[in-house]
Design an enzyme around this catalytic site. Structure first.
Site, short mmCIF file in Angstrom:
data_model
loop_
_atom_site.label_atom_id
_atom_site.label_comp_id
_atom_site.label_asym_id
_atom_site.label_seq_id
_atom_site.Cartn_x
_atom_site.Cartn_y
_atom_site.Cartn_z
CD GLU A 29 34.48 21.16 74.58
OE1 GLU A 29 34.88 20.72 73.48
OE2 GLU A 29 33.78 22.18 74.69
CG HIS B 222 30.53 22.97 77.76
ND1 HIS B 222 31.18 22.01 77.04
CD2 HIS B 222 29.80 23.67 76.86
CE1 HIS B 222 30.88 22.12 75.77
NE2 HIS B 222 30.06 23.13 75.63
CG ASP C 71 28.28 27.34 71.60
OD1 ASP C 71 29.48 27.28 71.93
OD2 ASP C 71 27.49 26.39 71.76
CG ASP D 1 26.95 24.97 75.42
OD1 ASP D 1 27.80 25.86 75.28
OD2 ASP D 1 27.02 23.86 74.86
C1 RNT Z 1 29.97 21.39 72.08
C2 RNT Z 1 31.39 21.62 72.40
C3 RNT Z 1 32.35 21.45 71.25
C4 RNT Z 1 31.84 21.99 69.94
C5 RNT Z 1 32.86 21.99 68.83
C6 RNT Z 1 32.25 22.18 67.50
O1 RNT Z 1 29.14 21.74 73.09
O2 RNT Z 1 31.54 22.89 72.93
O3 RNT Z 1 33.58 22.00 71.57
O4 RNT Z 1 31.33 23.27 70.06
O5 RNT Z 1 33.63 20.86 68.93
ZN ZN Z 2 33.55 23.64 73.17
#
Ligand code: RNT
Ligand code: ZN
Length: 418
Positions: free
Chosen positions: A226, A262, A296, A294
């Protein structure tokens, strides 16, 4: 008229409306039933985990808000997830981070983690009919700093290499136990706050660390990588950028994770699906909602998510795309946050599955672009919500806003007492 009868009736009408544009609603519902969403465990406790090490935060990951009732231990977290499952249709997965291990009150450092620390999770998940996914955890540790797998300091780098290797071994055991591959996500925060003049070097180190980590081949787990744009206090440079992992994934045939938070806010994540699937084996999604950055936020049914789901369905790639969630909002009822996010993601997929795609493609092939645009526009207003309500009713879960009172009840009985 009783609510159930109303839902049934609306559904029958919707079914006819959709049939008129060549869409089979039953088929769409069967498809939706099969979409297993990997539910992230970390919304329940604000990404804290159960590690006994002193949490140091950092790494650009931060839950904001102080709504009461966060899960403080494994039992509470499991109970919360069980509640969530009663409010969503379908069979879903649970996505665990390494810091959520069942460490039995002991201090288990990250380079010491073993599959046995997840035995009770595997057992519990089996009882609930859930499959598990996994993540290594590079943040919130005294050795996290700014660089982990990309650290020029061999001792720190080796610590994280060992951690990640062990996490792969844990994932392999999970996959074996559940007889279904465990998807292990690797996200590291590595980067730098200010101008960086050794960008190439850190990326080269990260590549070498990954090569070392992936030396062992497993059959029951799948790796995914990621990327991120930037982290808080690491704004200028991210070692694991999208280009980096896309290149690595294409070259080494690893899955690349797309976290919808992201990317630059004007960048279309949806458009990446059809490009990446030609060069990487599968895609992992972290469905999230960025607000200015970002952040969330809880996933809602917005254009970004709707477009993303449509691109997956249009590419007939449901088998190659793993749908995971990634948001953490500590400012509202956390169970409610899960339910909103999961249901919104499902709604996006349902809308995509109800798209009159055959007709749209016919128009496109014939260069009938007015007709294509008109039908796309009209399709937005087709009664997908009647199909959604019926889908919920058939699955014996709360229809429409009825889940609000159920979440409130759980808050009254359980989370408010924490
Ligand atoms: C962080 C990433 C990652 C986390 C998790 C907790 O920016 O998005 O995926 O949110 O692993
Ligand atoms: Zn993530």
């Amino acid at each position: 008229m009783k609510k159930n009868e109303l839902i049934q009736k609306s559904f029958e009408i919707a079914k006819e409306r959709y049939a008129a544009v060549g869409v089979d609603v039953e088929k769409a519902m069967t498809q939706l039933q099969k979409v297993a969403i990997s539910i992230h465990c970390w919304q329940a406790d604000d990404v804290v985990g159960f590690e006994k090490l002193e949490s140091v935060g950092g790494g650009g990951i931060q839950a904001t808000g102080n709504y009461p009732g966060r899960a403080r231990n494994i039992d509470e977290l499991r109970s919360d997830i069980e509640k969530v499952l009663t409010l969503v249709a379908g069979n879903h997965r649970l996505n665990l981070h390494e810091i959520y291990g069942d460490f039995g009150g002991k201090v288990v450092d990250r380079d010491q983690v073993e599959p046995e620390h997840f035995k009770s999770w595997m057992q519990w998940a089996k009882e609930k009919g859930m499959k598990l996914d996994f993540n290594s955890t590079s943040f919130g540790h005294p050795k996290s700093g700014n660089l982990t797998l990309a650290n020029p300091d061999k001792s720190i780098r080796d610590f994280w290499i060992e951690h990640t290797k062990r996490c792969r071994a844990v994932s392999e055991e999970m996959g074996k136990f559940q007889n279904d591959p465990c998807i292990m996500n690797l996200w590291i925060h590595d980067g730098s706050k200010d101008l960086t003049v050794n960008r190439y070097k850190y990326r080269q180190i990260l590549e070498q660390s990954l090569d070392e980590i992936f030396k062992t081949e497993y059959k029951n787990m799948k790796d995914c990588l990621e990327s991120k744009l930037f982290g808080i206090a690491l704004e200028s440079y991210t070692v694991g950028s999208h280009d980096f992992y896309l290149g690595y994934g294409a070259k080494k045939q690893k899955i690349v994770t797309l976290d919808t938070g992201h990317f630059h806010l004007t960048e279309s994540v949806a458009d990446k699906i059809s490009a990446m699937l030609l060069f990487t084996p599968e895609i992992m999604l972290h469905v999230s909602r960025p607000i200015r950055w970002d952040s969330d936020h809880v996933v809602i049914l917005n254009d970004d998510i709707a477009d993303l789901a449509k691109e997956i369905v249009r590419a007939e790639a449901l088998e190659r795309v793993h749908v995971g969630l990634d948001f953490f909002d500590a400012s509202i009822n956390r169970i409610g946050a899960y339910v909103i996010g999961i249901r919104a993601t499902q709604k996006a997929f349902l809308q995509a599955m109800l798209e009159p795609i055959a007709k749209l493609r016919e128009y496109e092939s014939n260069e009938q672009y007015f007709e294509r645009l008109a039908l796309l526009e009209e399709a937005k207003g087709l009664p997908w919500n009647a199909v959604w309500d019926y889908f919920c009713m058939k699955n014996d879960i709360a229809v429409g806003e009825d889940y609000i009172t159920e979440v409130q009840q759980y808050e009254k009985d359980v989370t408010s007492k924490r």
